[in-house]
Design a protein around this motif. Sequence first.
Motif, mmCIF file in Angstrom:
data_model
loop_
_atom_site.group_PDB
_atom_site.id
_atom_site.type_symbol
_atom_site.label_atom_id
_atom_site.label_comp_id
_atom_site.label_asym_id
_atom_site.label_seq_id
_atom_site.Cartn_x
_atom_site.Cartn_y
_atom_site.Cartn_z
ATOM 1 N N VAL A 1 0.992 -1.163 -0.035
ATOM 2 C CA VAL A 1 0.007 -0.039 0.034
ATOM 3 C C VAL A 1 0.752 1.153 0.040
ATOM 4 C CG1 VAL A 1 -2.135 -1.029 1.070
ATOM 5 C CG2 VAL A 1 -0.339 -0.269 2.511
ATOM 6 N N HIS A 2 0.228 2.426 -0.538
ATOM 7 C CA HIS A 2 1.035 3.556 -0.433
ATOM 8 C C HIS A 2 2.269 3.528 -1.125
ATOM 9 C CE1 HIS A 2 -1.978 5.381 2.187
ATOM 10 N NE2 HIS A 2 -1.685 4.409 2.987
ATOM 11 N N GLY A 3 2.449 2.350 -2.170
ATOM 12 C CA GLY A 3 3.698 2.077 -2.978
ATOM 13 C C GLY A 3 4.858 1.296 -1.936
ATOM 14 N N LYS A 4 4.377 1.151 -0.686
ATOM 15 C CA LYS A 4 5.482 0.644 -0.035
ATOM 16 C C LYS A 4 5.073 -0.952 0.335
ATOM 17 C CE LYS A 4 6.904 4.643 0.566
ATOM 18 N NZ LYS A 4 7.640 5.064 -0.864
ATOM 19 N N MET A 5 6.315 -1.638 0.715
ATOM 20 C CA MET A 5 5.835 -3.038 1.181
ATOM 21 C C MET A 5 5.861 -2.854 2.966
ATOM 22 S SD MET A 5 5.528 -5.396 -1.296
ATOM 23 C CE MET A 5 5.512 -6.509 -0.207
ATOM 24 N N ILE A 6 4.887 -3.434 3.208
ATOM 25 C CA ILE A 6 4.629 -3.241 4.870
ATOM 26 C C ILE A 6 4.560 -4.529 5.399
ATOM 27 C CG2 ILE A 6 3.508 -2.075 6.810
ATOM 28 C CD1 ILE A 6 2.457 -0.146 4.615
ATOM 29 N N LYS A 7 5.125 -4.920 6.433
ATOM 30 C CA LYS A 7 4.872 -6.048 6.826
ATOM 31 C C LYS A 7 4.316 -5.956 8.392
ATOM 32 C CE LYS A 7 7.175 -9.509 9.885
ATOM 33 N NZ LYS A 7 7.880 -8.666 10.893
ATOM 34 N N VAL A 8 3.335 -6.399 8.636
ATOM 35 C CA VAL A 8 2.591 -6.249 10.003
ATOM 36 C C VAL A 8 2.344 -7.534 10.705
ATOM 37 C CG1 VAL A 8 0.408 -5.464 11.427
ATOM 38 C CG2 VAL A 8 1.142 -4.422 8.906
ATOM 39 N N GLY A 9 3.124 -7.645 11.904
ATOM 40 C CA GLY A 9 3.213 -8.649 12.766
ATOM 41 C C GLY A 9 2.649 -8.292 14.079
ATOM 42 N N ALA A 10 2.470 -9.233 14.694
ATOM 43 C CA ALA A 10 1.777 -9.208 16.245
ATOM 44 C C ALA A 10 2.342 -8.033 17.045
ATOM 45 C CB ALA A 10 1.725 -10.661 16.880
ATOM 46 N N ALA A 11 3.603 -8.046 16.903
ATOM 47 C CA ALA A 11 4.539 -6.970 17.757
ATOM 48 C C ALA A 11 5.102 -6.026 17.106
ATOM 49 C CB ALA A 11 5.072 -7.757 19.038
ATOM 50 N N GLU A 12 5.206 -5.878 15.660
ATOM 51 C CA GLU A 12 6.143 -5.149 14.971
ATOM 52 C C GLU A 12 5.437 -4.870 13.597
ATOM 53 O OE1 GLU A 12 10.638 -6.199 14.901
ATOM 54 O OE2 GLU A 12 10.058 -6.698 12.804
ATOM 55 N N ILE A 13 5.959 -3.675 13.268
ATOM 56 C CA ILE A 13 5.623 -3.158 11.728
ATOM 57 C C ILE A 13 6.713 -2.764 10.938
ATOM 58 C CG2 ILE A 13 4.072 -1.557 10.538
ATOM 59 C CD1 ILE A 13 2.080 -1.657 12.576
ATOM 60 N N ALA A 14 6.913 -3.166 9.891
ATOM 61 C CA ALA A 14 8.265 -2.822 9.361
ATOM 62 C C ALA A 14 7.809 -2.208 7.695
ATOM 63 C CB ALA A 14 8.992 -4.006 8.907
ATOM 64 N N ILE A 15 8.560 -0.953 7.425
ATOM 65 C CA ILE A 15 8.181 -0.391 6.305
ATOM 66 C C ILE A 15 9.514 -0.150 5.562
ATOM 67 C CG2 ILE A 15 6.721 1.423 5.032
ATOM 68 C CD1 ILE A 15 5.576 1.808 8.132
ATOM 69 N N ASN A 16 9.273 -0.331 4.326
ATOM 70 C CA ASN A 16 10.652 -0.187 3.424
ATOM 71 C C ASN A 16 10.544 1.312 2.786
ATOM 72 O OD1 ASN A 16 8.790 -0.883 1.184
ATOM 73 N ND2 ASN A 16 10.424 -2.133 0.241
ATOM 74 N N ALA A 17 11.671 1.514 2.120
ATOM 75 C CA ALA A 17 11.806 2.650 1.075
ATOM 76 C C ALA A 17 11.213 3.967 1.280
ATOM 77 C CB ALA A 17 11.626 2.067 -0.332
#
Length: 173
Positions: free
Chosen positions: A59-75
């Motif tokens: 979404v928003h042109g980004k790869m986003i990993k949403v986990g139970a306790a962490e969110i990671a967004i690239n670039a």
Amino acid sequence: MLLKSYTKNIFRPKCNPSFESVHCIARLDQDISAALPYLNAELGGIQYFRDPPAVMLHVHGKMIKVGAAEIAINALADEQEADKIMNWLKNEINRVWAEKDTITPSEESRAKPQIFEILKLLPKTNCRKCGQPTCMVFAVQAAEGGRGAEDCPEIDPENKEKLDAYLSEFKFE
């Protein structure tokens, strides 16, 4: 409200410190694992992982990993963009959780194009006329929804038609 707070860390990738973009890792102060199947269903996750639970979003042109306790967004362009996306995501997580009784949860991954199926249809000349160093890089970008058959100036008309048809089977955001 499920997600109330988090601590974010903004950094440049260590593997290439000359990158202009930054990454964001947000450590969540609450466990949101119960909301992940609802988030996947509502936001059209491209991949769902059961153990440990996580959903990959594009979404928003980004790869986003949403986990139970962490969110990671690239670039990301900068910390302000990270804040904007994190605020949006926090609102979406809380909205989905509040509306969970009206949402059918999903642990299914969305079908995605296969890189080698795309590569088979490309000229494989690595001509760079598309602006990419190789046809493989082009194929990866096409699989992610960032390129289409019209972006390859060397593709023959028959394969252009086949690639357009193949990519039209998938939903890109």
